[in-house]
Design an enzyme around this catalytic site. Sequence first.
Site, PDB file in Angstrom:
ATOM      1  N   GLY A 189      62.142  23.271  70.527  1.00 19.74           N
ATOM      2  CA  GLY A 189      62.152  24.520  71.267  1.00 19.74           C
ATOM      3  C   GLY A 189      60.915  25.374  71.107  1.00 19.74           C
ATOM      4  O   GLY A 189      59.951  24.993  70.477  1.00 19.74           O
ATOM      5  N   SER A 190      60.918  26.546  71.714  1.00 25.54           N
ATOM      6  CA  SER A 190      59.881  27.570  71.622  1.00 25.54           C
ATOM      7  C   SER A 190      59.710  28.252  72.968  1.00 25.54           C
ATOM      8  O   SER A 190      60.698  28.638  73.573  1.00 25.54           O
ATOM      9  CB  SER A 190      58.562  27.021  71.116  1.00 25.54           C
ATOM     10  OG  SER A 190      57.761  28.112  70.690  1.00 25.54           O
TER      11      SER A 190
END
Length: 232
Positions: A189-190
């Site tokens: 993610g991010s």
Amino acid sequence: MSLFNTVRKTIVPVHKEGYPFVAAFFVASLILGWIFKPLFWIGMIFTLWCAYFFRDPERVTPQDDDLVISPADGKVSAIQMVTPPAELDLGSEPMLRISVFMNVFNCHVNRAPMRGRIVSINYRSGSFVNAELDKASEDNERNGLVIETRHGQIGVVQIAGLVARRILCWANPNEPVDAGERFGLIRFGSRLDVFLPAGAAPRVSLGQVAIAGETVIAEFASTKGPIISRRS
């Protein structure tokens, strides 16, 4: 249709970047199962979970050079006019920034938002604060691409986060790129920021869920005909 083809079309493929992680969890499951049989099934749950994290499904991308497609799965976390990062060399005038935040359950594969030519790729080291925070655009480790499109140059920035600390980009300068084409991945993610020049109007709202390679997040004015799509 054969059973093999049915299974192949039903199971979502795993991106090759996830192979080492899936293999490691599987081997660990075998070892745990040898020690204590029920632990094998617990390990397999984590193995399947890892495979899910690195899934790489096909997407149907609208083929229209006036549309800007989401580069990531996730939630639209920002729509605002800001000065683009200096390393992108896109000037000092404010540009429309649309941010998509990916959590650990979203697909990690990143896709090009528009068709064009990759002008430059710029990596910048930094910190790892929560990617949902606005300061993450300036403080966090990031990798930025500049793409020359029919509407001018746009920026696409992969931003590391609190959990995601590994940005991957397999695009190269001077290469052509299609809308919806895979160009990178952020493990676990991010956030992805897209910087657009004057003439672009957002087509999403804050909090909206976006799908990489499919959701139209912005559009440039056009008088063209119907939109076609392409699988990628």
